[in-house]
Scaffold this active site. Sequence first.
Site, PDB file in Angstrom:
ATOM      1  N   GLY B 167       0.834  -1.210   0.000  1.00 53.51           N
ATOM      2  CA  GLY B 167       0.000   0.000   0.000  1.00 53.51           C
ATOM      3  C   GLY B 167       0.857   1.244   0.000  1.00 53.51           C
ATOM      4  CD  GLU B 285       9.014  -1.559  -6.118  1.00 54.33           C
ATOM      5  OE1 GLU B 285       9.265  -1.051  -5.014  1.00 54.33           O
ATOM      6  OE2 GLU B 285       8.025  -1.263  -6.804  1.00 54.33           O
ATOM      7  CD  GLU B 405       7.904  10.714 -17.053  1.00 53.34           C
ATOM      8  OE1 GLU B 405       7.361   9.857 -16.321  1.00 53.34           O
ATOM      9  OE2 GLU B 405       7.946  10.607 -18.297  1.00 53.34           O
TER      10      GLU B 405
END
Lengths: 324, 418
Positions: B167, B285, B405
Amino acid sequence: MSDEDDFLAEAFRRQLASVITTEAIRRAERGKGTADLWRELDASGFADAMLPEEQGGAGIGLTQAFPLILAAGEACVPLPFAETLVARGLLTAHGVAPPSGGAIVFGGASPVIPGARFASHALVPSAGGLHLVLSSPLGDDLFGTGGATGVAPGEVVASLPGDPETVILAAAAVAAGLMAGAMGRVMEMSLRHAGERQQFGRSLGKFQAIQQQLAVLAEQVISAQVAARTAFFGAGFDPVRVAAAKCRANEAATVVCNIAHAVHGAIGATAEFDLQLYTRRIKQWQLAYGSDSHWAARLGRSRLESRAPLTSDFLRLRLGAEVA
Amino acid sequence: MLPLQTSRGACSAKRVQLWPNQASRLTTVNRETFVSLTLQNFPPATIPPHAEALRGEVKAFIAEQLAGVPAHVRARTWSGFDAEFSRAMAARGWIGITLPREYGGGGLDAFARFVLVEELLAAGAPVAAHWIGDRQSAPLLLHYGTEEQRRTILPRICRGELFFCIGMSEPNSGSDLASVRTRAERVPGGWKLNGQKIWTTYAHKSHYMIALVRTSGTSEDRQNGLSQFLVDLSLPGVTVRPIMLGTGDTDFNEVFFDNVLLPEDALVGTEGQGWKQVNAELAFERSGPERIYSSLVLLDLWASLLGASPDPADAARLGRLVARLAPLREMSVATTALLAQGKSPLTEAALFKDMGTEIEQQIPAEIADAVAARPDLAADPELLRTLAYLMQLNHVFSLRGGTREILRGMIARGLGLR
């Protein structure tokens, strides 16, 4: 890479720093002082680094030669140093003593031969292997760097057995290595310029639009450098590794030159500014020894002919790093 | 001509001050101090033999498990949710392979996980059920969790019993993650959670969420006052609502927290250190093969249909893609080596992921162009199904796990520009 390899490359960088000034590069482009400059470079011994120790070399292989080639690209060495380093290594490996003091370029199929105007010899493919020939430049110096559109092969100095394709593989690998080094320096110059040049009351590097462009530039440079490094793993030049390296270097070069000159503005293309010394050479190497399409087609065919079931297997088995 | 002359004049005048001796400046510059992101950041690395030894077994397992699964299904890779597949992997000891054995893990290193994950993704195995728990939540709990959290949660992740989601994003906090408003307040015996998360992948099929929420201050306090919580999604007050995409996929969810009472030990790590803890996960990740292999099933299907004597344009197209993938795989192995050494190569991972998602986007685009370059030829139906699936998805590959970005901003910071 071992500390010893780093030491060799660092020593070479220091040597280049004292010899290859931007003034020396500009003089070489006017054809001035090149004989003295070559003598000085040759006397440093780095062009003999691939010779065995008993023949006055350092006995290094391709993997250890890569940092030297990268450094030559970074320093914008205006003479065919990297080509000579690798050519002397190839000759020695075939039991042929390299011509004393000779500057060697790679001949063969290419619309431009960088450094041809400064070379005494050329390695060219022959019917059954390779020839070392006396060389004279043919045609124009299209990029004003001492290149030519071909070499006229003179007397055959030595005949080497082996695959004639070795010439183009070595030529393309060295070009990819030099491009990788030159692009690294172009990145450094662009970062410095972005930090110093003020517009709208801020340095260029503070603008997000410029930051994003420079991030892309860094990506392209590092990816091309990793690919070039891979072409120098192993005992000889492998067509798959060389194809990936030259294809990647050529693709990256277009993006890198465009962004670097955009960041610099028009001043970057002027004779007095150093950026163009690098980007003109990068463009010449792009045109030399096979374009990205040429090498991509070869690489694609190799992938299809390989027995690797998956592309990930092909990447791992044919295009991975090798660490001693 | 005038603007050029003006700009040259200005530059030249400035160069007198800034570059009094350009020749010596250029050649004596210390590269290491000036450019902080170079080839040296990706030292050549190979996968050690102990990890390579795992590959054959993994390939055999995948061949058995995925026999007969068509390419357009396998193309979902780490978006494909299959609890049964995950439990079969757990039975082999392949979930939590890097966790210590005392917590039910495999006790192996980051290289072993690289080999395992590379094979799973290249084949298009449906790894989504255990993916987040294996990649992020378990290492997070191992590193920052209490001994009680480790003992109760980690073995169940490794057995394929507990699936996790993350989350992070909220309706008003996308890339600007530090502005999250979901809040946990201290109450007697624990915490009270209120707020909303969005884009939570597979929340509707997960047992737990690791949530980044505010425990003090306001959005204006930015990174300060954020904490991570282990949220049991079966608790009263938790509502999970799937979001349907235009393609009909429902991987994403909105998750609402309405006075959810969390026990004292739901806090992960240190209160107020959530931002720092989240950042420690990011290199994991962003540096794995999942950032370059999301379109690989399509690439291999297309290549297999090209046959031994392809159209030269198609061979070049394939070669170009392979040439772009090759240095990226090397960079992923290099980053894995840095992680194995205990480093946190955040900028390197950002640079890798930005380029990786670009190639993942290019593969379907290139193959679409190749297929439709010959509209007179009938295309293979399974190729078309796989292609169409990825064409409808590839534009979002650069959003997940940090947008293009944001990543380029991180690279710029690594380059010393900000």
